[in-house]
Structures are given as structure tokens and as C-alpha cells.
Design a protein around this motif. Structure first.
Motif, PDB file in Angstrom:
ATOM      1  N   ALA A  89       0.832  -1.211   0.000  1.00 49.93           N
ATOM      2  CA  ALA A  89       0.000   0.000   0.000  1.00 49.93           C
ATOM      3  C   ALA A  89       0.865   1.260   0.000  1.00 49.93           C
ATOM      4  O   ALA A  89       0.601   2.218  -0.747  1.00 49.93           O
ATOM      5  CB  ALA A  89      -0.921  -0.007   1.219  1.00 49.93           C
ATOM      6  N   LYS A 245      -5.263   3.077  -5.522  1.00 51.08           N
ATOM      7  CA  LYS A 245      -5.277   2.983  -4.068  1.00 51.08           C
ATOM      8  C   LYS A 245      -5.857   1.636  -3.636  1.00 51.08           C
ATOM      9  O   LYS A 245      -6.810   1.143  -4.233  1.00 51.08           O
ATOM     10  CB  LYS A 245      -6.094   4.128  -3.473  1.00 51.08           C
ATOM     11  N   ARG A 247      -7.566   0.976  -1.040  1.00 48.10           N
ATOM     12  CA  ARG A 247      -8.954   1.121  -0.593  1.00 48.10           C
ATOM     13  C   ARG A 247      -9.915   1.056  -1.772  1.00 48.10           C
ATOM     14  O   ARG A 247     -10.978   0.420  -1.690  1.00 48.10           O
ATOM     15  CB  ARG A 247      -9.133   2.438   0.156  1.00 48.10           C
ATOM     16  N   GLU A 248      -9.562   1.701  -2.865  1.00 42.83           N
ATOM     17  CA  GLU A 248     -10.413   1.661  -4.058  1.00 42.83           C
ATOM     18  C   GLU A 248     -10.542   0.232  -4.579  1.00 42.83           C
ATOM     19  O   GLU A 248     -11.635  -0.217  -4.959  1.00 42.83           O
ATOM     20  CB  GLU A 248      -9.842   2.564  -5.140  1.00 42.83           C
ATOM     21  N   LEU A 250     -10.224  -2.610  -2.906  1.00 39.09           N
ATOM     22  CA  LEU A 250     -11.024  -3.443  -2.014  1.00 39.09           C
ATOM     23  C   LEU A 250     -12.490  -3.050  -2.041  1.00 39.09           C
ATOM     24  O   LEU A 250     -13.374  -3.906  -1.918  1.00 39.09           O
ATOM     25  CB  LEU A 250     -10.461  -3.362  -0.598  1.00 39.09           C
ATOM     26  N   ASP A 251     -12.763  -1.754  -2.201  1.00 33.24           N
ATOM     27  CA  ASP A 251     -14.157  -1.324  -2.281  1.00 33.24           C
ATOM     28  C   ASP A 251     -14.845  -1.892  -3.520  1.00 33.24           C
ATOM     29  O   ASP A 251     -16.016  -2.290  -3.461  1.00 33.24           O
ATOM     30  CB  ASP A 251     -14.233   0.210  -2.315  1.00 33.24           C
TER      31      ASP A 251
END
Length: 440
Positions: A89, A245, A247-248, A250-251
Motif C-alpha cells: 500500500a 489505491k 482502498r479503491e 477493495l471497495d
């Protein structure tokens, strides 16, 4: 797209002319870069793993029985896998801001520095608990660096593979595992055989860690030669491979990443059982000589490399998921006879190692990217990195610690059950992802 050359944009062509570079980056160059890079990473990995069995119990944990010292070393061994997703990350953020070459240079410099610093570690007798804590910090540094070493070469190979060669292209990066193991095991076998026990524990074990730094330098320049080439940048851009990213990712595709991680579980669990665990079991239970165990493992690694090539050819003909499913079933059967082999003395241990390496070669070469090949192109670069990190974490990070700890207490049946649990997880993941169709 041709399987023999890559095209690039006019802007990239202009950059190439300006830099004096007149040719495209070919698939063979990418393949060589993948193998060199992965071999260096696995070499570092196996040098540390072998040292957890042969060195650290006596050098850093002399106040514990040898088995307990080994288990403490295995606990430190797992820290790199815990740190690795965080390194990925962080490195993706570095790449977005400063570029892939900067990220890769930082990662491999950190990896090499941590590894060579381990060669300078004092013993517990001279530095006390500070020596153990120093190893902890350096091991975490290795994990962060490994997370940052993702360069996209494997993703490019997978995405540019001809339709009928996807299996063969998928296994190229995995060949670094047997190459790295052979180099690491051969070095330790040589120094252990040529030195007395006192000399080996005093200074002999430090040489493989120094060699790791030199190999990392070679790997860094081999990979930088590719990633700074304008053609390479154009190839990434054309295929929308970018460091999004986490987070993007995984979302949007967290489920696919999770399934892909579990689809690799059986192979990753077997990975550590036939390498680090087998060495520790052979020394503490079977009482085999170190040179004999490492020699059998080196032969097994060669068999694994052949198995990867064979599995790639079979996957080209019958499909990657089908081959991985069939080999996973074989690993399940192997897990049932594992207790018998481990309890069979030196002969049984050797059969366990050789048969396990063959199955490892057949499975590991096809274990990554089966499900993340479904991801949108823009997410595949980060998705492949994160799914690999998670697969290592849940499938392999604690394998030596859990398998050896439980087997020492409950017998070798525990190792078989541990491997069987990985097989079950892989079969479930493959069943869930069976309807996924790879995207171009």
C-alpha cells in the motif's frame, strides 16, 4: 497483439529516440526480468528461512531448548508476511507520486540493506535481547520492501500472453522460487559442510546474507533497465496498469481479491512444508544430517521447476483452473499420507520432500491470478499484488510455526491436517470462482 514484440505510443517512441533506445521491449526481455527479480526475492526469503532452522536457535535463543528456539525464530519469520501488505500500500502511493523506478529502487535498497544487516547481527551472548529485537526490526523491513518490489512485469506477461499460452506465461515468474531456493540451500550446504559447527555459527552463516545483497543489486539494475524504458511505460499505459489505491481496489473488487488469495492457499501452504518445515522436522525428529536434507531439497526444487513447465503446458491445453483443481485434489491425497511419510524416518522424509516439491511445481506455477484475471484492467496491477500478499499471509506466513509446533506436540498428523485445511480452502475458492471469465 503479437506475442513476439510490444508496440508503444508515439510519445514513447519519441522518448526512446531521445534516449538513444531504438527497440521495443520484447516478451523475452520481460520474462528474463521477471525471473531475475523473483529469484532475488526468493533467495532472500529462503536464506532467512534456512537460518531460522540452522542458525537463529543457537545464536539468538541459546537460553531455550532447540525446538523452542526454532519456534521463536519462526514467529519472527512470519513478521515479514504481516508487514508485506502495508509495504504494498505504501509503495503504491510512492509510485503514484514519483514513479515506478523510484519505488523499485527504494524497495530493493531497503530489502538489500535489511538482509546484509542481518549478516552483522551480534549474538545473544554479546548483545542480549537487543540482538533479537534488531532481527525483528530487520525482518519487518524485509516485509515492507517485498511489498514494494512489485513491478508489474508478471501482470504484463499475463495480459499480453497469447490465448493458447496463458498457462506457460503464468508460470514464468514462479520459476524464481526453485531458482532462489537452490542458490540459498547450496550456499548453506557448502558452508555447513566445510566449517566446524563453531565456525559456522560464529561467521559462516553470515556469507549467504552478504551474497543476498549482491544479488539484489544485480536484480535492481536488471529490472530498472526495463522499467525506465519508454516502451515499458507505454506498455503499462496501453493496458491501464496503474497503482490504484488499495482502498479503491477493495471497495470495488474485494471479493475477487479474497477468492484469488484463497485459490492459492494449498500451493502456498505446501511451499513452506517442503522447505522450511521439512528441514526443521528432519533435524529435530528424523535426525538427518543437514547436508543430506538440503541435498534432497535441492533435487526437489529442480523437480519443482520441471513441474512448473509441465503444468504450464497442460494449462495451455486444458485451462488453468482445471489444472489447478486437479493438482489441488492430488495435494489433498498427499496430505493424507503426509503423517506416514514423516513418521517413516529418513526414507519417508525424503519421499515427502521429493513428492511434495513435484506437487508444488505443478500447483504453484498456476496458483496466482486465476481469479484476478477477471478484474478490470485498471485494477489488475494492484489487485495482483494485494492478492499475492494476502495469499502469503494466510497460507504460508505461519506454516512453519504452526506445523512444527503442533507436530512436535501431537505428531505428524498435525502437518497433514494443516495441509488438508489449505486444500479445502482452495477447492472452495475455485468453486466460487468457477464461473469467472478472464477479461482481455
Amino acid at each position: 497483439m503479437s506475442s513476439t514484440s510490444y508496440t508503444h505510443s508515439p510519445a514513447a517512441s519519441a522518448g526512446a529516440r531521445a534516449s538513444g533506445h531504438h527497440g521495443d521491449v520484447s516478451p523475452s526481455e520481460v520474462a528474463v526480468g521477471v525471473i531475475i527479480g523473483r529469484s532475488s526475492e526468493y533467495f532472500d526469503f529462503f536464506v532467512f528461512g534456512i537460518a531460522c532452522v540452522l542458525v537463529f536457535p543457537q545464536v539468538l535463543f541459546p537460553f531455550l531448548p532447540r525446538l523452542d528456539g526454532m519456534l521463536m525464530a519462526f514467529a519472527i519469520f512470519s513478521l515479514a508476511f504481516i508487514a508485506r501488505p502495508f509495504g504494498t500500500a505504501l509503495s503504491m502511493a510512492i509510485q503514484r507520486r514519483w514513479g515506478l523506478a523510484v519505488k523499485l529502487t527504494i524497495a530493493l535498497f531497503l530489502l538489500g540493506s535489511c538482509t546484509v544487516s542481518m549478516a552483522l547481527l551480534p549474538s545473544y551472548e554479546s548483545a542480549g535481547a537487543a540482538a533479537i529485537w534488531a532481527l525483528v526490526v530487520l525482518r519487518i523491513g524485509q516485509g515492507l520492501a517485498l511489498g514494494g518490489s512489485w513491478d508489474g512485469l508478471r501482470s504484463l506477461l499475463a495480459m499480453t500472453a497469447p490465448e493458447n499460452r496463458r498457462g506457460s506465461y503464468a508460470m514464468i515468474g514462479q520459476l524464481g522460487a526453485p531458482v532462489g531456493f537452490v542458490l540459498a540451500a547450496a550456499l548453506f550446504a557448502y558452508f555447513h559442510s566445510q566449517l566446524s559447527e563453531a565456525e559456522f555459527l560464529d561467521w559462516g552463516w553470515r556469507y549467504p546474507f552478504c551474497v543476498a545483497f549482491a544479488i539484489n543489486v544485480v536484480a535492481l539494475f536488471a529490472r530498472l533497465r526495463l522499467v525506465v524504458d519508454p516502451s515499458y511505460a507505454a506498455m503499462l499505459e496501453q493496458r491501464d496498469l496503474e497503482p490504484v489505491k488499495v482502498r479503491e481496489l477493495l471497495d470495488k473488487e474485494g471479493g475477487s481479491v479474497a477468492i484469488d488469495s484463497f485459490a492459492a492457499l494449498a500451493g502456498f501452504a505446501l511451499f513452506h512444508l517442503v522447505t522450511v518445515f521439512a528441514l526443521s522436522w528432519g533435524l529435530t525428529v528424523s535426525a538427518q544430517p543437514v547436508g543430506e536434507i538440503l541435498g534432497v531439497q535441492i533435487a526437489g526444487a529442480v523437480c519443482a521447476a520441471v513441474g512448473m513447465v509441465v503444468a504450464g503446458a497442460l494449462a495451455d491445453r486444458f485451462g488453468r483452473q482445471g489444472i489447478l483443481l486437479g493438482v489441488t485434489v492430488l495435494i489433498g491425497l498427499f496430505s493424507l499420507v503426509t503423517p506416514v511419510l514423516l513418521a517413516g524416518g529418513s526414507a519417508g522424509q525424503n519421499v515427502f520432500i521429493l513428492a511434495g516439491f513435484i506437487l508444488l511445481g505443478l500447483s504453484y506455477g498456476q496458483s496466482s491470478g486465476v481469479v484476478t484475471s477477471n478484474l478490470p484492467r485498471r485494477l489488475r496491477y494492484t489487485g495482483a499484488a494485494i492478492s499475492t500478499d494476502v495469499a502469503w499471509l494466510i497460507g504460508a506466513a505461519f506454516a512453519p510455526l504452526v506445523a512444527m509446533g503442533l507436530s512436535a506436540r501431537f505428531g505428524p498428523v498435525a502437518a497433514g491436517l494443516y495441509l488438508l485445511s489449505g486444500v479445502i480452502c482452495t477447492l472452495i475458492a475455485l468453486w466460487i470462482g468457477r464461473s469467472a471469465k478472464p477479461r482481455e
